[in-house]
Each structure stands twice: as C-alpha cells, then as structure tokens.
Design an enzyme around this catalytic site. Sequence first.
Site, short mmCIF file in Angstrom:
data_model
loop_
_atom_site.label_atom_id
_atom_site.label_comp_id
_atom_site.label_asym_id
_atom_site.label_seq_id
_atom_site.Cartn_x
_atom_site.Cartn_y
_atom_site.Cartn_z
N GLY A 1 0.84 -1.20 0.00
CA GLY A 1 0.00 0.00 0.00
C GLY A 1 0.86 1.24 0.00
N GLN B 1 3.15 9.84 0.67
CA GLN B 1 4.41 9.12 0.88
C GLN B 1 5.40 9.35 -0.26
OE1 GLN B 1 2.23 5.24 1.99
NE2 GLN B 1 4.20 5.09 3.03
N CYS C 1 5.60 0.05 7.16
CA CYS C 1 5.30 1.22 6.32
C CYS C 1 6.55 1.59 5.54
CB CYS C 1 4.86 2.38 7.22
SG CYS C 1 4.49 3.89 6.32
N LEU C 2 6.38 1.83 4.25
CA LEU C 2 7.54 2.21 3.43
C LEU C 2 8.17 3.50 3.92
CD1 LEU C 2 6.18 1.25 -0.10
CD2 LEU C 2 8.06 0.15 1.13
N HIS D 1 -4.65 1.75 7.30
CA HIS D 1 -3.27 2.27 7.42
C HIS D 1 -3.06 3.42 6.42
CE1 HIS D 1 1.25 1.64 7.82
NE2 HIS D 1 1.16 2.32 6.69
N GLU D 2 -3.47 3.17 5.17
CA GLU D 2 -3.25 4.19 4.13
C GLU D 2 -4.16 5.41 4.34
OE1 GLU D 2 -0.68 3.92 2.42
OE2 GLU D 2 -0.33 1.82 2.90
N HIS E 1 -2.65 7.88 6.59
CA HIS E 1 -1.66 8.76 5.95
C HIS E 1 -2.33 10.04 5.42
CE1 HIS E 1 2.16 6.64 5.97
NE2 HIS E 1 1.59 5.52 5.56
C1 Y12 Z 1 0.05 -4.13 7.28
C2 Y12 Z 1 -0.65 -2.95 7.27
C3 Y12 Z 1 -0.50 -2.06 6.27
C4 Y12 Z 1 0.32 -2.33 5.21
C5 Y12 Z 1 0.39 -1.42 4.04
C6 Y12 Z 1 1.51 -0.48 3.97
N1 Y12 Z 1 2.81 -1.02 4.24
C7 Y12 Z 1 3.68 -1.51 3.32
O1 Y12 Z 1 3.34 -1.68 2.18
C8 Y12 Z 1 5.02 -1.80 3.84
C9 Y12 Z 1 6.00 -2.16 3.08
C10 Y12 Z 1 7.38 -2.38 3.53
C11 Y12 Z 1 8.29 -2.88 2.60
C12 Y12 Z 1 9.61 -3.10 2.96
O2 Y12 Z 1 10.52 -3.60 2.06
C13 Y12 Z 1 11.41 -2.76 1.40
O3 Y12 Z 1 11.47 -1.59 1.67
C14 Y12 Z 1 12.22 -3.38 0.35
C15 Y12 Z 1 10.03 -2.84 4.24
O4 Y12 Z 1 11.36 -3.18 4.52
C16 Y12 Z 1 12.26 -2.29 4.99
O5 Y12 Z 1 11.95 -1.22 5.34
C17 Y12 Z 1 13.64 -2.76 5.07
C18 Y12 Z 1 9.13 -2.34 5.16
C19 Y12 Z 1 7.80 -2.11 4.81
C20 Y12 Z 1 1.05 -3.49 5.24
C21 Y12 Z 1 0.90 -4.40 6.27
CO CO Z 2 2.43 3.65 5.63
#
Ligand code: Y12
Ligand code: CO
Length: 173
Positions: free
Chosen positions: A45, A50, A95-96, A137-138, A141
């Site tokens: 997401g 962001q 979260c990214l 979550h989004e 934001h």
């Molecule tokens: C549970 C609740 C909400 C969400 C949606 C938003 N979060 C994400 O999409 C998170 C992504 C994420 C990806 C990562 O991987 C990379 O950056 C390559 C990450 O790893 C690092 O930061 C090292 C962390 C979060 C999702 C789940």
């Molecule tokens: Co986020």
Amino acid sequence: MKLTIVEYPDKRLRQVSKEVTAFDKDLHDLLDAMNPMMINTNGIGLAAIQVGYAIRALILNIPDEDGEQPPENLLEIINPIITDKSGESLYQEGCLSVPKFYEDIKRYEKISINYQDRDGNTMQLDAEGLLAIAIQHEMDHLEGILFIDKLSYAKRKKFEKEYKKMLKERKKS
Ligand code: Y12
Ligand code: CO
C-alpha cells in the site's frame, strides 16, 4: 515521473491531504508512477503523501496466495470515506515511510468505504482481513497519521531510540 519515498521524520508526512477534484492526466501520471514504486519496494500500500503529493489518493495491491501482486489486483482509491466498520483485529504493520520497523496495531476487522476511481466514478468496497487493515493504514496517511502514533508511550520511546540509531548507521554506510 521520478518518485522517491518520503521517510519519517519528514514533516511532509504530517500534512492533511487535500481532496482530489481533478481526475486528469496529472493524477493518472502520478498513480501510474506510484504503482511500480510500491511493487519494486515490496509494498502493498502507498498513499500519495508518501511520495510527496498531499492529495487524497492511495493505491493497494494485496499479494495473492502465491505472493504475487498482478496489475489486475491493483486498487486505486481516491477520496475514500469509511461508511461502516466492525470488529477488531491485531496485525503486524510496516510502512515504506518508516523502514525496518514493524509493530502490532489494532484496527477494525471489517470496513466499508465509498471512494472514487481514477476517472472520478463513485465506488463502494466492503473489505476485511489484510485489505481492511491496509486501507485503514493508508487512510491514516491522508490525515497525517502514522502507525507509530498508535504505539504505547513505552513502545514509541523504544522505537524513537532504535530508529535514530538506524538512521545514523545508514548515514555512515
Ligand atoms: C500491514 C498494514 C498495512 C500495510 C500497508 C503499507 N505497508 C507496506 O506496504 C510496507 C512495506 C514495507 C516494505 C519493505 O521492504 C522494502 O522496503 C524493500 C520494508 O522493509 C524495509 O523497510 C527494510 C518495510 C515495509 C502493510 C501491512
Ligand atoms: Co504507511
């Protein structure tokens, strides 16, 4: 369009995003650029803020049972409003914009939303499970709220210490 992820503690993440009123090429170009950014960074997401755009737009692509995120599963959600909510669930969120940190967060288990698609059409969605969690979550934001804001005082303190250390180490390398 070249996008970069805005990371905590950048103050831009605290902006309240503005309603989208123009469903035009600029919006489509932004959504088209957000999708590869989300997929290439293993995200499920991403809200426009962001990537530095304070508009009420977000995208989601929940991995299927094979862990794939095919383009046909992409959801583009503009100007969402929660119309119904029920239940409670705990899920480890990430979260990214807050790299390398994950924590259990309490959310509604099921939600219903009204929103618009990229062309301004009115849409309705009933969501549960990870989709419902990711939408909440989004949508946070869009209000300038991050999942770390929902931590207890002690967990937030611990997070701030670890995150500061992580940023310092990242700067060195
Ligand atoms: C549970 C609740 C909400 C969400 C949606 C938003 N979060 C994400 O999409 C998170 C992504 C994420 C990806 C990562 O991987 C990379 O950056 C390559 C990450 O790893 C690092 O930061 C090292 C962390 C979060 C999702 C789940
Ligand atoms: Co986020």
